[in-house]
Design a protein around this motif. Structure first.
Motif, PDB file in Angstrom:
ATOM      1  N   MET A 143      10.516 -50.478  73.061  1.00 33.33           N
ATOM      2  CA  MET A 143      11.198 -50.164  71.804  1.00 33.33           C
ATOM      3  C   MET A 143      11.703 -51.438  71.128  1.00 33.33           C
ATOM      4  SD  MET A 143      14.430 -47.619  70.990  1.00 33.33           S
ATOM      5  CE  MET A 143      15.612 -48.541  72.010  1.00 33.33           C
ATOM      6  N   MET A 144      12.317 -52.343  71.894  1.00 35.74           N
ATOM      7  CA  MET A 144      12.830 -53.573  71.303  1.00 35.74           C
ATOM      8  C   MET A 144      11.687 -54.458  70.803  1.00 35.74           C
ATOM      9  SD  MET A 144      15.895 -52.819  71.441  1.00 35.74           S
ATOM     10  CE  MET A 144      16.356 -54.278  70.500  1.00 35.74           C
ATOM     11  N   SER A 145      10.545 -54.426  71.485  1.00 35.41           N
ATOM     12  CA  SER A 145       9.386 -55.168  71.009  1.00 35.41           C
ATOM     13  C   SER A 145       8.890 -54.595  69.696  1.00 35.41           C
ATOM     14  CB  SER A 145       8.275 -55.119  72.060  1.00 35.41           C
ATOM     15  OG  SER A 145       7.095 -55.736  71.587  1.00 35.41           O
ATOM     16  N   ASP A 146       8.894 -53.264  69.575  1.00 33.90           N
ATOM     17  CA  ASP A 146       8.473 -52.620  68.330  1.00 33.90           C
ATOM     18  C   ASP A 146       9.411 -52.995  67.185  1.00 33.90           C
ATOM     19  OD1 ASP A 146       6.354 -51.452  69.591  1.00 33.90           O
ATOM     20  OD2 ASP A 146       7.274 -49.467  69.772  1.00 33.90           O
ATOM     21  N   VAL A 147      10.703 -53.076  67.479  1.00 35.03           N
ATOM     22  CA  VAL A 147      11.660 -53.488  66.445  1.00 35.03           C
ATOM     23  C   VAL A 147      11.354 -54.910  66.002  1.00 35.03           C
ATOM     24  CG1 VAL A 147      14.086 -54.007  65.988  1.00 35.03           C
ATOM     25  CG2 VAL A 147      13.479 -51.936  67.246  1.00 35.03           C
ATOM     26  N   GLU A 148      11.124 -55.796  66.971  1.00 36.30           N
ATOM     27  CA  GLU A 148      10.846 -57.198  66.665  1.00 36.30           C
ATOM     28  C   GLU A 148       9.564 -57.357  65.863  1.00 36.30           C
ATOM     29  OE1 GLU A 148      10.013 -61.360  69.116  1.00 36.30           O
ATOM     30  OE2 GLU A 148      11.000 -59.680  70.109  1.00 36.30           O
ATOM     31  N   ASN A 149       8.587 -56.477  66.118  1.00 36.72           N
ATOM     32  CA  ASN A 149       7.299 -56.575  65.428  1.00 36.72           C
ATOM     33  C   ASN A 149       7.254 -55.775  64.131  1.00 36.72           C
ATOM     34  OD1 ASN A 149       6.045 -58.273  67.341  1.00 36.72           O
ATOM     35  ND2 ASN A 149       5.644 -56.520  68.679  1.00 36.72           N
ATOM     36  N   LEU A 151      15.759 -50.385  64.568  1.00 38.65           N
ATOM     37  CA  LEU A 151      16.236 -49.850  65.837  1.00 38.65           C
ATOM     38  C   LEU A 151      16.787 -48.447  65.655  1.00 38.65           C
ATOM     39  CD1 LEU A 151      16.915 -50.111  68.825  1.00 38.65           C
ATOM     40  CD2 LEU A 151      19.023 -51.309  68.176  1.00 38.65           C
ATOM     41  N   GLU A 152      17.564 -48.249  64.589  1.00 39.96           N
ATOM     42  CA  GLU A 152      18.156 -46.932  64.357  1.00 39.96           C
ATOM     43  C   GLU A 152      17.088 -45.872  64.108  1.00 39.96           C
ATOM     44  OE1 GLU A 152      19.040 -49.741  62.955  1.00 39.96           O
ATOM     45  OE2 GLU A 152      21.014 -50.036  63.898  1.00 39.96           O
ATOM     46  N   ARG A 185      29.032 -48.932  82.788  1.00 41.89           N
ATOM     47  CA  ARG A 185      28.767 -49.337  81.405  1.00 41.89           C
ATOM     48  C   ARG A 185      27.534 -48.618  80.888  1.00 41.89           C
ATOM     49  NH1 ARG A 185      27.304 -55.444  79.274  1.00 41.89           N
ATOM     50  NH2 ARG A 185      27.512 -54.994  77.020  1.00 41.89           N
ATOM     51  N   GLY A 186      27.705 -47.788  79.890  1.00 43.71           N
ATOM     52  CA  GLY A 186      26.603 -47.021  79.350  1.00 43.71           C
ATOM     53  C   GLY A 186      25.670 -47.846  78.481  1.00 43.71           C
ATOM     54  N   VAL A 187      24.480 -47.273  78.212  1.00 46.33           N
ATOM     55  CA  VAL A 187      23.474 -47.938  77.374  1.00 46.33           C
ATOM     56  C   VAL A 187      23.401 -47.218  76.036  1.00 46.33           C
ATOM     57  CG1 VAL A 187      21.049 -48.602  77.160  1.00 46.33           C
ATOM     58  CG2 VAL A 187      22.146 -48.587  79.418  1.00 46.33           C
ATOM     59  N   ASP A 188      23.596 -47.980  74.952  1.00 47.85           N
ATOM     60  CA  ASP A 188      23.508 -47.396  73.612  1.00 47.85           C
ATOM     61  C   ASP A 188      22.875 -48.420  72.675  1.00 47.85           C
ATOM     62  OD1 ASP A 188      25.532 -49.223  72.883  1.00 47.85           O
ATOM     63  OD2 ASP A 188      27.098 -47.786  73.428  1.00 47.85           O
ATOM     64  N   VAL A 230      21.570 -52.177  73.858  1.00 46.61           N
ATOM     65  CA  VAL A 230      20.274 -51.966  74.507  1.00 46.61           C
ATOM     66  C   VAL A 230      19.488 -53.263  74.624  1.00 46.61           C
ATOM     67  CG1 VAL A 230      19.110 -51.312  72.346  1.00 46.61           C
ATOM     68  CG2 VAL A 230      18.198 -50.542  74.558  1.00 46.61           C
ATOM     69  N   GLN A 231      19.633 -54.193  73.653  1.00 48.95           N
ATOM     70  CA  GLN A 231      18.949 -55.487  73.757  1.00 48.95           C
ATOM     71  C   GLN A 231      19.477 -56.271  74.960  1.00 48.95           C
ATOM     72  OE1 GLN A 231      16.306 -57.205  71.730  1.00 48.95           O
ATOM     73  NE2 GLN A 231      16.470 -58.038  73.802  1.00 48.95           N
TER      74      GLN A 231
END
Length: 287
Positions: A44-50, A55-56, A108-111, A115-116
């Motif tokens: 997902m983070m790679s898709d955001v970067e590309n 992200l939202e 510590r939760g992930v949100d 997430v990065q």
């Protein structure tokens, strides 16, 4: 000798001291490894970067689970946004368990706000600090076995090493190979009905059955790089002269096949044997 473990090219990249991309090294859905949520977050983070999307937008997509958590070839997962998975995850090795990735990671939760950071810490653990002791031990083991010759392994690529160590990804054989490389003994010959039926059955086997057959006879579900030619499987009549299930001596790659009266009987009994067994299949039988 083929290692009966699904080692990945990323493993051999690390063995060679190379850096590994999180997209290649982190577990993904369908890999059969705990931690697929970590790999999904990295994608997902790679898709955001590309520039695939913000992200939202990607995280709030109700089809997020089917885009990032769907294992190839399996039943569709229920549609769900990122938050459904993030709410159940925390800063642990696999997202839901394992070693903490940071101080207090288990609480510590992930949100979307972190997430990065979660992906960065997980990548550091999975591909560096969390595996370095095992990599050092593996390299030492290679030198213990191969001596100074181990240095020549660094001349191969990670994909070549994976093939050498782990064998072929697919179990492929044809009629000619079966005829040439299935050896006979103990009274069986290439023209024996039971051996001919066995070759026909092996030719008709789907991939899953071929892998189980190899595991039953050799204790490894993969072919070596040279295929059947280098595996040296042999077929012998069962010394017990029974008509029950086939048996094997895995250390010798030897199949003990009763003298069945028909191919149908052989197929049923062979299928039962290969799918009902597990682990090593040694038999205390005469040579």
């Amino acid at each position: 000798f083929v290692v009966p473990l699904p080692l990945t090219p990323a493993f051999f990249q690390l063995m060679l001291g190379q850096s590994v991309s999180p997209l290649l090294g982190l577990p993904r859905p369908g890999d059969g490894v705990a931690g697929e949520f970590v790999g999904a977050c990295a994608q997902m983070m790679s898709d955001v970067e590309n520039g695939v999307g913000s992200l939202e937008d990607l995280a709030n997509d109700p089809e997020w689970s089917r885009r990032y958590m769907q294992a190839p070839g399996e039943e569709p997962v229920p549609p769900a946004p990122f938050s459904v998975y993030g709410d159940a995850a925390c800063f642990l090795e696999s997202g839901t368990g394992g070693a903490p990735l940071c101080l207090g990671g288990e609480s510590r939760g992930v949100d979307l706000s972190n997430v990065q950071e979660f992906v960065s810490l997980a990548s550091e653990f999975w591909l560096h600090s969390g595996v370095e002791p095992q990599m050092v031990a593996f390299r030492r083991g290679l030198y213990d076995v191969l001596g100074s010759g181990a240095v020549y392994l660094w001349a191969f690529s990670p994909h070549e090493l994976r093939r050498l160590f782990c064998g072929e990804d697919e179990v492929i054989w044809n009629e000619k190979e079966l005829d040439e490389h299935i050896h006979c003994g103990g009274g069986y010959t290439k023209t024996s009905e039971q051996v001919r039926w066995l070759r026909e059955e092996m030719l008709d086997m789907p991939q899953a059955n071929r892998a189980k057959f190899l595991e039953f006879v050799t204790s490894c579900p993969r072919l070596p790089p040279g295929g059947l030619r280098d595996l040296k499987v042999s077929v012998h009549p069962d010394p017990a002269e029974s008509f029950g299930l086939p048996r094997s001596r895995a250390c010798a790659h030897r199949l003990f096949l009763p003298r069945y009266a028909s191919r149908e009987e052989l197929a049923v009994q062979l299928h039962e044997a290969i799918w009902s067994s597990g682990g090593h299949h040694e038999q205390n039988l005469p040579p």
